[in-house]
Design an enzyme around this catalytic site. Structure first.
Site, PDB file in Angstrom:
ATOM      1  N   VAL A 172       0.833  -1.203   0.000  1.00 46.39           N
ATOM      2  CA  VAL A 172       0.000   0.000   0.000  1.00 46.39           C
ATOM      3  C   VAL A 172       0.868   1.253   0.000  1.00 46.39           C
ATOM      4  O   VAL A 172       0.583   2.234  -0.694  1.00 46.39           O
ATOM      5  CB  VAL A 172      -0.966  -0.002   1.199  1.00 46.39           C
ATOM      6  N   ASP A 173       1.950   1.230   0.765  1.00 50.28           N
ATOM      7  CA  ASP A 173       2.881   2.358   0.769  1.00 50.28           C
ATOM      8  C   ASP A 173       3.480   2.570  -0.619  1.00 50.28           C
ATOM      9  O   ASP A 173       3.611   3.706  -1.086  1.00 50.28           O
ATOM     10  CB  ASP A 173       4.004   2.117   1.771  1.00 50.28           C
ATOM     11  N   VAL A 174       3.870   1.486  -1.272  1.00 44.11           N
ATOM     12  CA  VAL A 174       4.481   1.598  -2.604  1.00 44.11           C
ATOM     13  C   VAL A 174       3.476   2.151  -3.606  1.00 44.11           C
ATOM     14  O   VAL A 174       3.790   3.052  -4.403  1.00 44.11           O
ATOM     15  CB  VAL A 174       5.028   0.234  -3.063  1.00 44.11           C
TER      16      VAL A 174
END
Length: 398
Positions: A172-174
């Site tokens: 999700v961060d990426v």
């Protein structure tokens, strides 16, 4: 590597990067790879991921931090102190882009918010990355694992008889970092057109919901939330992990032609004429019966044998590689998946700092990504010639 940094698409773009951990640093590294001058503004304690170890690289530094901070300069600014805050303001005033992922309200407290900075710099592009937006979710901490849970990703990941499972990387961060990168490029293009910058808001939750694509679309259309299916696909069969005599492998049959070719190479052409399996919709309805038929045949030979046969027949299939094997496989295809950096140490001792990182996946024909420096040490560029002059485009246009 490019002959000079000025050859790169984002040469001349200055970034004041107040972000930490993963989503923001990933986005700014993407900018830096294509020539932007990214100044990473850190607290005296540094980015949290500097202490996320093991593993460490040959120099003893966190590989997590190194993964998303190449091509940047590090300057320590203690925003609680007058001198540090003044330095941060000078950096922001000279930037084309400001990136931050503090909780809402923090940048306002230090006078580094978009409204304050834009008063003197109408061309400023200001990117805020949050976990759950700036509204009712502003107080929630935006950690990837938490968003995987509340955003539904864990509910569809894992086997039917297992508990909810997170993805094996902070996906999700990426994804959010990529959205921020795209948004900043769009804002720069708009500034070229109008002379004016704008605010970009990207959050982890809606980045995930948008990335759920077909699963999200199905939910919105039917009102029924999908369940965990392990390695199977809700709309295609066979599209899953299967077992050979020695190890599992993946087969990804995407259409009826591929299915006919697949069962042909297995020596089971009659399966393509079986009314239970003739069309994809039939195979989805009878997926367990199809799996039983396939597994009885696949057990007769090795995974490598079947993958080779599939390649010859143009049926998508592949071994389940670990990461070492995955990099080797990409290299065998000529994809150059690894960026290797050799950088003279700034201490003047004649030593070299080296690093190997996943290469930037965006390949431009005439201005490819450039790998100039490994991730900086904390405060490595304090006192360096970083004082930028206000950018001409900040004056805006009528």
């Amino acid at each position: 590597m490019s002959a000079t940094t000025t050859d790169l698409p984002l040469a001349g773009i200055r970034v004041a990067d107040f972000s930490r951990v993963l989503a923001g640093p990933y986005a700014t590294m993407m900018l830096a790879d294509f020539g932007a001058d990214v100044i990473k503004i850190e607290s005296p304690d540094g980015d949290d991921t500097r202490s996320w170890r093991p593993p460490v690289d040959a120099a003893g530094d966190s590989t997590y931090f190194a993964a998303v901070n190449r091509n940047k300069r590090s300057i320590v600014c203690d925003l609680r102190m007058e001198a540090g805050l003044a330095t941060a303001h000078r950096l922001a005033a000279g930037a084309d882009i400001v990136v931050e992922n503090f909780r809402p309200g923090v940048m306002e407290r230090f006078g580094l918010d978009e409204a304050t900075l834009r008063a003197d710099a109408p061309g400023l592009v200001y990117c805020s990355i949050t976990g759950f937006g700036r509204g009712d979710g502003a107080a929630l901490a935006g950690y990837d694992l938490l968003v995987q849970a509340v955003g539904g990703l864990m509910s569809i990941t894992g086997a039917p008889d297992s508990g909810p499972t997170k993805v094996g990387v902070a996906l999700v961060d990426v994804l959010t970092g990529l959205n921020a990168f795209s948004g900043m490029l769009l804002a720069l293009r708009e500034r070229d057109r109008t002379g004016l910058g704008q605010r970009i808001d990207v959050d982890l939750l809606t980045s995930l919901l948008a990335a759920l694509t077909n699963q999200a679309s199905s939910t919105l259309a039917t009102g029924i939330a999908p369940a965990r299916m392990g390695n199977a696909h809700p709309s295609i069969a066979p599209y899953e992990l299967v077992d050979a005599s020695d190890r599992p492998f993946v087969v990804a049959v995407g259409n009826d032609r591929q299915f006919r070719d697949f069962v042909g190479l297995l020596g089971r052409p009659e399966l393509a004429d079986d009314p239970r399996f003739a069309r994809n919709a039939d195979r989805v309805r009878h997926r367990q019966a199809l799996r039983d038929e396939l597994m009885s045949t696949l057990a007769g030979n090795t995974a490598a044998h079947w993958v080779d046969r599939c390649a010859t027949a143009r049926v998508p299939a592949g071994l389940v590689n670990d990461l070492t094997e995955a990099f080797a496989f990409a290299a065998s295809l000529g994809l150059d998946p690894v960026a290797r950096i050799d950088q003279a140490d700034a201490t003047g001792t004649g030593t070299t700092r080296s690093g190997a990182q996943p290469a930037n996946p965006i390949h431009l024909s005439s201005a490819p990504a450039d790998y100039r420096s490994v991730a900086p040490r904390l405060g490595e560029h304090d006192g360096a010639d970083w004082h930028p002059q206000p950018h001409p485009q900040k004056e805006g246009r009528p």
